[in-house]
Design a protein around this motif. Structure first.
Motif, short mmCIF file in Angstrom:
data_model
loop_
_atom_site.label_atom_id
_atom_site.label_comp_id
_atom_site.label_asym_id
_atom_site.label_seq_id
_atom_site.Cartn_x
_atom_site.Cartn_y
_atom_site.Cartn_z
N CYS A 96 1.03 -1.24 -0.03
CA CYS A 96 0.08 0.01 -0.07
C CYS A 96 0.92 1.15 0.01
N PRO A 97 0.57 2.27 -0.69
CA PRO A 97 1.54 3.44 -0.75
C PRO A 97 1.39 4.32 0.36
N SER A 98 0.47 4.07 1.30
CA SER A 98 0.41 4.72 2.46
C SER A 98 1.00 4.04 3.63
N ASP A 99 1.33 2.84 3.45
CA ASP A 99 2.04 1.96 4.48
C ASP A 99 3.64 2.17 4.53
N SER A 100 3.88 2.99 5.68
CA SER A 100 5.38 3.45 5.76
C SER A 100 5.94 2.41 6.74
N LYS A 101 5.24 1.18 7.08
CA LYS A 101 6.06 0.22 7.94
C LYS A 101 6.30 -0.98 7.50
N THR A 139 -17.83 -11.88 3.96
CA THR A 139 -16.93 -12.67 4.90
C THR A 139 -15.49 -12.01 4.13
N VAL A 140 -14.75 -11.57 5.23
CA VAL A 140 -13.15 -11.03 4.66
C VAL A 140 -12.38 -11.94 4.47
N MET A 141 -11.70 -11.69 3.18
CA MET A 141 -10.57 -12.80 2.70
C MET A 141 -9.31 -12.03 3.19
N MET A 142 -9.24 -10.75 2.87
CA MET A 142 -8.03 -10.17 3.54
C MET A 142 -8.13 -8.82 3.94
N ALA A 143 -7.10 -8.07 4.40
CA ALA A 143 -7.24 -6.89 4.88
C ALA A 143 -6.01 -6.07 5.16
N GLU A 144 -6.03 -4.79 4.87
CA GLU A 144 -4.67 -4.23 4.77
C GLU A 144 -4.02 -3.94 6.20
N LEU A 145 -2.82 -4.17 6.57
CA LEU A 145 -2.41 -4.19 7.89
C LEU A 145 -0.94 -3.38 7.87
N GLY A 146 -0.61 -3.24 8.98
CA GLY A 146 0.73 -2.67 9.45
C GLY A 146 0.78 -1.20 9.81
N THR A 147 -0.25 -0.54 9.87
CA THR A 147 0.02 0.82 10.29
C THR A 147 -0.65 1.01 11.86
N GLU A 148 0.00 1.70 12.49
CA GLU A 148 -0.30 1.82 14.06
C GLU A 148 -1.60 2.72 14.00
N ASP A 149 -2.68 2.26 14.73
CA ASP A 149 -3.74 2.98 14.95
C ASP A 149 -4.29 2.99 16.30
N ASP A 150 -5.58 3.20 16.57
CA ASP A 150 -6.17 3.37 17.78
C ASP A 150 -6.39 1.59 18.42
N LEU A 151 -6.24 0.85 17.42
CA LEU A 151 -6.33 -0.53 17.91
C LEU A 151 -4.83 -1.05 18.10
N VAL A 152 -3.93 -0.39 17.99
CA VAL A 152 -2.35 -0.78 17.95
C VAL A 152 -1.78 -2.01 17.07
N THR A 153 -1.65 -1.69 15.97
CA THR A 153 -1.33 -2.69 15.06
C THR A 153 -0.14 -2.39 14.44
N PRO A 154 1.00 -2.17 14.98
CA PRO A 154 2.52 -1.62 14.60
C PRO A 154 3.12 -2.91 13.88
N ASP A 173 0.57 -12.07 12.57
CA ASP A 173 -0.76 -11.60 12.36
C ASP A 173 -1.02 -10.05 12.82
N GLY A 174 -1.99 -9.42 12.18
CA GLY A 174 -2.24 -7.99 12.67
C GLY A 174 -3.73 -7.72 12.32
N ARG A 175 -4.36 -6.62 12.98
CA ARG A 175 -5.71 -6.28 12.75
C ARG A 175 -5.54 -5.36 11.33
N PRO A 176 -6.74 -5.01 11.01
CA PRO A 176 -6.90 -4.10 9.93
C PRO A 176 -6.50 -2.81 10.34
N ALA A 177 -5.81 -2.25 9.34
CA ALA A 177 -5.19 -0.86 9.75
C ALA A 177 -6.20 0.17 8.95
#
Length: 218
Positions: A96-101, A139-154, A173-177
């Protein structure tokens, strides 16, 4: 007689500077918003292409979904993006172009559905087929991950996605970002893409992880 030269007074100059500052304050946020919107569009396209790649893989393997990872002698495992790579245009769709991590991948498959053949716990679950998903549009197949947010997914190296209310078990594993103006791009099991707000996982749902658990497993 030479004509008299005219120039700006200090007050006029300050007025011009103030007008420029006001215009900049109005225009710059618009530019930033437009740039983020463009990044969100690219990310949505990535999610769509990856989702279709997963479905094409399944079609070639008697509708059996790809695992999130398989054992490999040369590394800790071969991850799902490499398994579906023959079905997508290029490797750029993995970022993702907005994913810096994100180190190598910005998206994770739903670990509640997709098995990890390198994980002794996950491997005991039956490998899902497309026919087992009774509500593919919800039903979710995939989600974008990797950016820290209020759910803390760093997570910078995650390749599996877990529901927002589920614990993070390991570094895989990580939560949706929600990195796009409070929304996260997700791919659904029928192949379509949708941008979710985080509260869509919780409000008016029983159980709250409806989007991750297929009907019949809730």
């Amino acid at each position: 007689m030479l004509p008299k030269k005219s120039g700006f007074t200090l007050i006029e100059l300050l007025v011009v500077i103030a007008i420029i500052a006001i215009l900049a304050a109005i225009i710059f946020p618009v530019f930033a918003s437009a740039r983020e919107k463009a990044r969100q569009t690219v990310c949505a396209s990535n999610t769509k292409q990856l989702s279709l790649g997963v479905l094409m893989y399944a079609q070639d393997y008697d509708e059996i979904l790809p695992p999130t990872a398989i054992p490999s002698e040369e590394s800790d495992g071969t991850l799902w993006p490499m398994l579906v790579q023959p079905y997508i245009k290029n490797d750029q769709v993995r970022r993702c172009p907005s994913d810096s991590k994100g180190q190598f991948n910005s998206y994770g498959l739903n670990e509640i559905i997709f098995s990890d053949l390198t994980d002794p716990v996950s491997i005991r679950r039956p490998i899902q087929s497309l026919a087992a998903i009774q509500t593919p549009t919800e039903t979710v197949m995939m989600a974008e991950l990797g950016t820290e947010d209020d759910l803390v997914t760093p997570r910078g190296d995650a390749f599996k996605s877990t529901a927002p209310s589920y614990p993070l078990n390991d570094e895989e594993d990580g939560r949706p970002a929600a990195r796009h103006s409070g929304r996260a791009n997700l791919g659904l099991m029928d192949g379509h893409q949708k941008a979710f707000r985080m509260d869509q996982f919780y409000l008016n749902q029983t159980p709250p992880d409806k989007w991750y658990l297929p009907e019949g497993q809730q």
